[in-house]
Motif scaffolding. Structure first.
Motif, PDB file in Angstrom:
ATOM      1  N   ASN A 160       0.824  -1.205   0.000  1.00 45.86           N
ATOM      2  CA  ASN A 160       0.000   0.000   0.000  1.00 45.86           C
ATOM      3  C   ASN A 160       0.859   1.256   0.000  1.00 45.86           C
ATOM      4  O   ASN A 160       0.603   2.210  -0.751  1.00 45.86           O
ATOM      5  CB  ASN A 160      -0.913   0.024   1.230  1.00 45.86           C
ATOM      6  CG  ASN A 160      -2.042  -0.973   1.134  1.00 45.86           C
ATOM      7  OD1 ASN A 160      -1.930  -2.072   1.681  1.00 45.86           O
ATOM      8  ND2 ASN A 160      -3.124  -0.631   0.470  1.00 45.86           N
ATOM      9  N   ALA A 196      -2.076  -0.471 -10.909  1.00 47.58           N
ATOM     10  CA  ALA A 196      -2.784   0.260  -9.855  1.00 47.58           C
ATOM     11  C   ALA A 196      -2.133   1.619  -9.616  1.00 47.58           C
ATOM     12  O   ALA A 196      -2.821   2.610  -9.357  1.00 47.58           O
ATOM     13  CB  ALA A 196      -2.802  -0.558  -8.572  1.00 47.58           C
ATOM     14  N   VAL A 197      -0.809   1.662  -9.687  1.00 47.27           N
ATOM     15  CA  VAL A 197      -0.099   2.942  -9.550  1.00 47.27           C
ATOM     16  C   VAL A 197      -0.556   3.912 -10.630  1.00 47.27           C
ATOM     17  O   VAL A 197      -0.860   5.088 -10.357  1.00 47.27           O
ATOM     18  CB  VAL A 197       1.426   2.718  -9.624  1.00 47.27           C
ATOM     19  CG1 VAL A 197       2.146   4.053  -9.819  1.00 47.27           C
ATOM     20  CG2 VAL A 197       1.929   2.035  -8.369  1.00 47.27           C
ATOM     21  N   ILE A 233       2.606   1.679  -3.439  1.00 48.93           N
ATOM     22  CA  ILE A 233       1.675   2.161  -4.467  1.00 48.93           C
ATOM     23  C   ILE A 233       1.375   3.640  -4.250  1.00 48.93           C
ATOM     24  O   ILE A 233       1.362   4.436  -5.203  1.00 48.93           O
ATOM     25  CB  ILE A 233       0.382   1.334  -4.459  1.00 48.93           C
ATOM     26  CG1 ILE A 233       0.666  -0.105  -4.899  1.00 48.93           C
ATOM     27  CG2 ILE A 233      -0.672   1.956  -5.364  1.00 48.93           C
ATOM     28  CD1 ILE A 233      -0.533  -1.027  -4.780  1.00 48.93           C
ATOM     29  N   ALA A 234       1.133   4.038  -2.994  1.00 43.94           N
ATOM     30  CA  ALA A 234       0.804   5.434  -2.708  1.00 43.94           C
ATOM     31  C   ALA A 234       1.958   6.361  -3.066  1.00 43.94           C
ATOM     32  O   ALA A 234       1.750   7.410  -3.686  1.00 43.94           O
ATOM     33  CB  ALA A 234       0.430   5.581  -1.238  1.00 43.94           C
ATOM     34  N   GLU A 272      -2.105  -6.425  -1.252  1.00 41.25           N
ATOM     35  CA  GLU A 272      -1.909  -5.308  -0.324  1.00 41.25           C
ATOM     36  C   GLU A 272      -2.616  -5.655   0.983  1.00 41.25           C
ATOM     37  O   GLU A 272      -3.042  -6.796   1.165  1.00 41.25           O
ATOM     38  CB  GLU A 272      -2.376  -3.990  -0.934  1.00 41.25           C
ATOM     39  CG  GLU A 272      -3.740  -4.009  -1.573  1.00 41.25           C
ATOM     40  CD  GLU A 272      -4.842  -3.986  -0.549  1.00 41.25           C
ATOM     41  OE1 GLU A 272      -4.905  -3.027   0.241  1.00 41.25           O
ATOM     42  OE2 GLU A 272      -5.649  -4.939  -0.516  1.00 41.25           O
ATOM     43  N   ALA A 313      -6.946  -1.518  -4.748  1.00 41.09           N
ATOM     44  CA  ALA A 313      -6.126  -2.400  -5.584  1.00 41.09           C
ATOM     45  C   ALA A 313      -6.360  -3.867  -5.256  1.00 41.09           C
ATOM     46  O   ALA A 313      -6.062  -4.752  -6.065  1.00 41.09           O
ATOM     47  CB  ALA A 313      -4.646  -2.054  -5.425  1.00 41.09           C
ATOM     48  N   LEU A 334      -4.158   5.181 -10.034  1.00 44.42           N
ATOM     49  CA  LEU A 334      -4.279   6.198  -8.989  1.00 44.42           C
ATOM     50  C   LEU A 334      -3.508   7.466  -9.329  1.00 44.42           C
ATOM     51  O   LEU A 334      -3.847   8.556  -8.852  1.00 44.42           O
ATOM     52  CB  LEU A 334      -3.781   5.633  -7.653  1.00 44.42           C
ATOM     53  CG  LEU A 334      -4.661   4.545  -7.034  1.00 44.42           C
ATOM     54  CD1 LEU A 334      -3.981   3.944  -5.811  1.00 44.42           C
ATOM     55  CD2 LEU A 334      -6.031   5.109  -6.652  1.00 44.42           C
ATOM     56  N   THR A 355      -3.620   7.529  -0.674  1.00 43.81           N
ATOM     57  CA  THR A 355      -3.177   6.460   0.226  1.00 43.81           C
ATOM     58  C   THR A 355      -4.351   5.570   0.632  1.00 43.81           C
ATOM     59  O   THR A 355      -4.247   4.337   0.624  1.00 43.81           O
ATOM     60  CB  THR A 355      -2.513   7.054   1.472  1.00 43.81           C
ATOM     61  OG1 THR A 355      -1.370   7.835   1.076  1.00 43.81           O
ATOM     62  CG2 THR A 355      -2.069   5.961   2.421  1.00 43.81           C
ATOM     63  N   THR A 409      -5.519   3.182  -2.119  1.00 43.63           N
ATOM     64  CA  THR A 409      -4.729   2.008  -2.491  1.00 43.63           C
ATOM     65  C   THR A 409      -5.406   0.703  -2.080  1.00 43.63           C
ATOM     66  O   THR A 409      -5.088  -0.360  -2.630  1.00 43.63           O
ATOM     67  CB  THR A 409      -3.328   2.071  -1.840  1.00 43.63           C
ATOM     68  OG1 THR A 409      -3.471   2.155  -0.407  1.00 43.63           O
ATOM     69  CG2 THR A 409      -2.556   3.280  -2.337  1.00 43.63           C
ATOM     70  N   TRP A 429       0.315  -4.328  -9.638  1.00 45.10           N
ATOM     71  CA  TRP A 429       0.496  -3.188  -8.744  1.00 45.10           C
ATOM     72  C   TRP A 429       0.968  -1.957  -9.508  1.00 45.10           C
ATOM     73  O   TRP A 429       0.642  -0.820  -9.129  1.00 45.10           O
ATOM     74  CB  TRP A 429       1.460  -3.532  -7.601  1.00 45.10           C
ATOM     75  CG  TRP A 429       2.908  -3.651  -7.994  1.00 45.10           C
ATOM     76  CD1 TRP A 429       3.567  -4.775  -8.367  1.00 45.10           C
ATOM     77  CD2 TRP A 429       3.879  -2.585  -8.018  1.00 45.10           C
ATOM     78  NE1 TRP A 429       4.882  -4.498  -8.638  1.00 45.10           N
ATOM     79  CE2 TRP A 429       5.103  -3.163  -8.417  1.00 45.10           C
ATOM     80  CE3 TRP A 429       3.825  -1.230  -7.739  1.00 45.10           C
ATOM     81  CZ2 TRP A 429       6.275  -2.404  -8.556  1.00 45.10           C
ATOM     82  CZ3 TRP A 429       4.984  -0.469  -7.871  1.00 45.10           C
ATOM     83  CH2 TRP A 429       6.186  -1.053  -8.275  1.00 45.10           C
ATOM     84  N   ALA A 433       2.399   6.461  -6.930  1.00 42.54           N
ATOM     85  CA  ALA A 433       1.293   7.175  -7.566  1.00 42.54           C
ATOM     86  C   ALA A 433       1.412   8.682  -7.341  1.00 42.54           C
ATOM     87  O   ALA A 433       1.162   9.478  -8.258  1.00 42.54           O
ATOM     88  CB  ALA A 433      -0.043   6.663  -7.033  1.00 42.54           C
TER      89      ALA A 433
END
Length: 260
Positions: free
Chosen positions: A56, A131-132, A59-60, A210, A203, A135, A197, A200, A128, A63
């Motif tokens: 998480n 997902a990045v 990714i945050a 995550e 995802a 976001l 955040t 995430t 992932w 992103a």
């Protein structure tokens, strides 16, 4: 006749905030001690949950870095005199500021391939990373508006003074305007960071390992209702622990900048 409004003392407000910050971890601890078998199960699964939470955070961060870079450029392009560029960027910002994050994550998951070919070699395109990107798109739209608003908030006398010192428009933007925009943009940027955040967790719906996905795996493996409840409380506590300091720092920066 006027009515006086009394605000609670600052010390009481601080105590209440600290109590709220410690409530979830305290609840988890008490519940685990009340049933030692539950506590042992939770301790065994903590490393697995922690590995999901690390995803998480990754990714945050990715992103927000990508969204900030793209959004800053787009925020500047929203002010250029060329209509084709300006209107195209404005359309991008308006569309993706109002697009649900979940829809964008699903879109990037299925639009991008599962692997890419680089110099004849097949390389995986992880979920992932998709997902990045999903976001980073709304993050860039929000940052673009933040950047545009920050630039417009700078008095025109700053531009005129820079011109009088012999700076070109691009030099004035780079060395004089944007450094001032950084200070004004930081509090709203942190609000966007907190929102991304929390986003995430979405995802997990596209198979990314995550924290929420890890909690679901743990719940399925243990098959205890009380463990399921406490696992999701751990998820909530983890996100709260990460996002609450961001919110507090944002409010502090806003007060400091407004007082300056």
């Amino acid at each position: 006749m006027t009515t006086a409004v009394f605000s609670p003392p600052r010390k009481i407000s601080k105590v209440l905030r600290n109590v709220g910050f410690a409530a979830l971890p305290f609840l988890i601890l008490v519940w685990s001690l009340a049933d030692l078998t539950l506590g042992r199960e939770l301790v065994e699964w903590i490393p697995y949950l922690a590995s999901g939470f690390a995803m998480n955070i990754l990714i945050a961060v990715c992103a927000m870095v990508l969204g900030t870079l793209v959004g800053t450029i787009f925020g500047i392009l929203e002010l250029v005199p060329f209509r084709v560029i300006r209107y195209s960027v404005i359309a991008y910002v308006q569309v993706f500021r109002n697009a649900p994050h979940l829809v964008l994550i699903f879109a990037t998951t299925y639009i991008f391939p599962f692997e890419v070919v680089v110099f004849g070699n097949y390389l995986p395109f992880p979920d992932w990373v998709k997902a990045v990107i999903g976001l980073a798109i709304p993050a860039s739209a929000y940052v673009a508006e933040i950047t545009r608003g920050a630039i417009l908030s700078i008095p025109t006398t700053q531009w005129e003074a820079a011109k009088g010192l012999g700076f070109s428009r691009n030099q004035a933007l780079r060395w004089i305007i944007l450094p001032q925009c950084l200070r004004r943009s930081l509090p709203p940027w942190m609000n966007v960071a907190a929102s991304i955040t929390m986003g995430t967790a979405l995802a997990s719906l596209v198979g990314v390992h995550e924290l929420l996905h890890a909690a679901t795996d743990a719940s399925t493996a243990v098959r205890r209702l009380d463990f399921t409840v406490i696992a999701y409380i751990v998820v909530m506590a983890a996100f709260f622990t990460l996002c609450y300091p961001i919110a507090r720092l944002t409010r502090r920066l806003e007060r400091r900048f407004n007082a300056a």
